[in-house]
Every structure is written in C-alpha cells, then in structure tokens.
Design an enzyme around this catalytic site. Structure first.
Site, PDB file in Angstrom:
ATOM      1  N   HIS A 148      14.050  50.648  36.802  1.00 53.40           N
ATOM      2  CA  HIS A 148      14.528  50.123  37.871  1.00 53.40           C
ATOM      3  C   HIS A 148      14.833  50.897  39.044  1.00 53.40           C
ATOM      4  O   HIS A 148      15.304  52.065  38.608  1.00 53.40           O
ATOM      5  CB  HIS A 148      15.881  49.164  37.534  1.00 53.40           C
ATOM      6  CG  HIS A 148      15.827  48.090  36.746  1.00 53.40           C
ATOM      7  ND1 HIS A 148      15.749  46.766  37.097  1.00 53.40           N
ATOM      8  CD2 HIS A 148      15.541  48.005  35.270  1.00 53.40           C
ATOM      9  CE1 HIS A 148      15.688  46.039  35.914  1.00 53.40           C
ATOM     10  NE2 HIS A 148      15.794  46.838  35.020  1.00 53.40           N
ATOM     11  N   GLN A 168      17.919  44.662  28.160  1.00 55.48           N
ATOM     12  CA  GLN A 168      16.448  44.522  28.453  1.00 55.48           C
ATOM     13  C   GLN A 168      16.277  42.915  28.078  1.00 55.48           C
ATOM     14  O   GLN A 168      16.170  42.450  27.037  1.00 55.48           O
ATOM     15  CB  GLN A 168      15.635  45.382  27.419  1.00 55.48           C
ATOM     16  CG  GLN A 168      13.986  45.193  28.008  1.00 55.48           C
ATOM     17  CD  GLN A 168      13.127  46.205  26.823  1.00 55.48           C
ATOM     18  OE1 GLN A 168      13.517  46.626  26.032  1.00 55.48           O
ATOM     19  NE2 GLN A 168      11.927  46.380  27.396  1.00 55.48           N
ATOM     20  N   HIS A 210      10.179  49.404  31.636  1.00 52.89           N
ATOM     21  CA  HIS A 210      10.268  49.449  33.160  1.00 52.89           C
ATOM     22  C   HIS A 210      11.442  50.445  33.842  1.00 52.89           C
ATOM     23  O   HIS A 210      12.445  50.365  32.980  1.00 52.89           O
ATOM     24  CB  HIS A 210      10.449  47.977  33.786  1.00 52.89           C
ATOM     25  CG  HIS A 210      11.541  47.288  33.150  1.00 52.89           C
ATOM     26  ND1 HIS A 210      11.128  46.665  31.975  1.00 52.89           N
ATOM     27  CD2 HIS A 210      12.524  46.758  33.686  1.00 52.89           C
ATOM     28  CE1 HIS A 210      12.189  45.857  31.554  1.00 52.89           C
ATOM     29  NE2 HIS A 210      12.950  45.916  32.546  1.00 52.89           N
TER      30      HIS A 210
END
Ligand code: 5GP
Ligand code: ZN
Length: 152
Positions: A109, A101, A107
C-alpha cells in the site's frame, strides 16, 4: 535474470486485475509489477503495488518480483504525494489475516497522509495505528539475532 514467473490463481481478485478480467485505474506496469488505485482508499490516491505473479505473502515472493515492486515505490510515492499535495505517506504491507491482510496476493500500500486541516483530508487522513514500543533487552536481542540469522 530469470524469466518472470507469471503464474496466476484463477480465484484471486488481484490476478484477475492483472489479467485484465477486472478493471482498475492503472498507474504503472512493467514486466513484473502493476500499480493501481485502491478501490477502498483510506485517503486520496491510496494505491497498491502488486507483483504480476501470484504469491500470497511476502515470504513467498521471489527476489526478482520483490525487487520489481520495490523499484517502483520511490517514484510512485513521489508522484502520488506530488499529485495530491500530501506532506507524508506510509508504505504498508500486510501478511496474514492477523496482520490485516484481506486479499491473499502480496501487495504494498502507498497511503498518503494528510493534516486534518488540509482540504484533501476530507477524503481521509490516511493510516492510523497504535505504536506502543517495549524495551529491547540485551539477552533477548542476542537470542533473537542468532535465531533469525540462522534462517537467512
Ligand atoms: P489488505 O487488507 O489485504 O492489506 O488490503 C487489500 C486492499 O485491496 C484494500 O485496501 C482494498 O480496498 C483493496 N481492494 C480489494 N479489492 C479490490 C479491487 O477489486 N480493486 C482495487 N483497486 N482494490 C481492491
Ligand atoms: Zn493473485
């Protein structure tokens, strides 16, 4: 359903994107989640889904924000693979530096995967990883099962 937490971290690059202070190529947004093209794509149309409320890692994410991110992933993956002709894709979510990270705002992907022979693979074939499985032994599995279930 509770009101969305829209708390932001002024130092966070993704919070700045969410606030419109930094531009992005937006793909989708709703009350709780935003999706946009990754600025450093591993392959054509590599994209990110983020919760609008700042959380560093997935264990800090509210169920509602997790649900909002999860809800868009099927449609977004389909739209991305359809638009690019990618035959496959990975959904990747890194938590902590050791897990790769780099940006401290949760988040997901969406990374299209291309056959090296496809013309689109010129922009990258997508995620590569070393997957070396061990054997799950019964005594260890039971101890792990018990410890993890206690934490849920
Ligand atoms: P991580 O390694 O934290 O899982 O991935 C962070 C991702 O965010 C990387 O793929 C990187 O290219 C992307 N990224 C970092 N900064 C920006 C930015 O300002 N805009 C966009 N669109 N993507 C970014
Ligand atoms: Zn943030």
């Amino acid at each position: 359903m509770s009101r969305p937490n829209q708390s932001q971290d002024p130092e966070c690059i993704f919070c700045k994107i969410i606030a419109g202070q930094i531009p992005c190529y937006e793909l989708h947004q709703d009350e709780r989640a935003l999706a946009f093209l990754d600025i450093g794509p591993l392959s054509k149309a590599h994209s990110l889904v983020v919760p609008k409320a700042h959380a560093t890692t997935i264990d800090e994410l509210s169920s509602e924000d997790a649900a909002a991110c999860g809800a868009i992933l099927p449609r977004l993956s389909k739209a991305i693979t359809t638009a690019t002709g990618a035959p496959a894709c990975n959904i990747l979510q890194n938590n902590g530096a050791l897990a790769g990270q780099a940006v401290g705002h949760v988040h997901f992907h969406v990374i299209p995967r291309f056959d090296p022979a496809q013309p689109e693979a010129e922009e990258g074939v997508g995620l590569r990883f070393d997957w070396t499985p061990n054997k799950l032994e019964a005594d260890k599995a039971q101890a792990l099962q018990s410890a993890i279930r206690q934490g849920l």
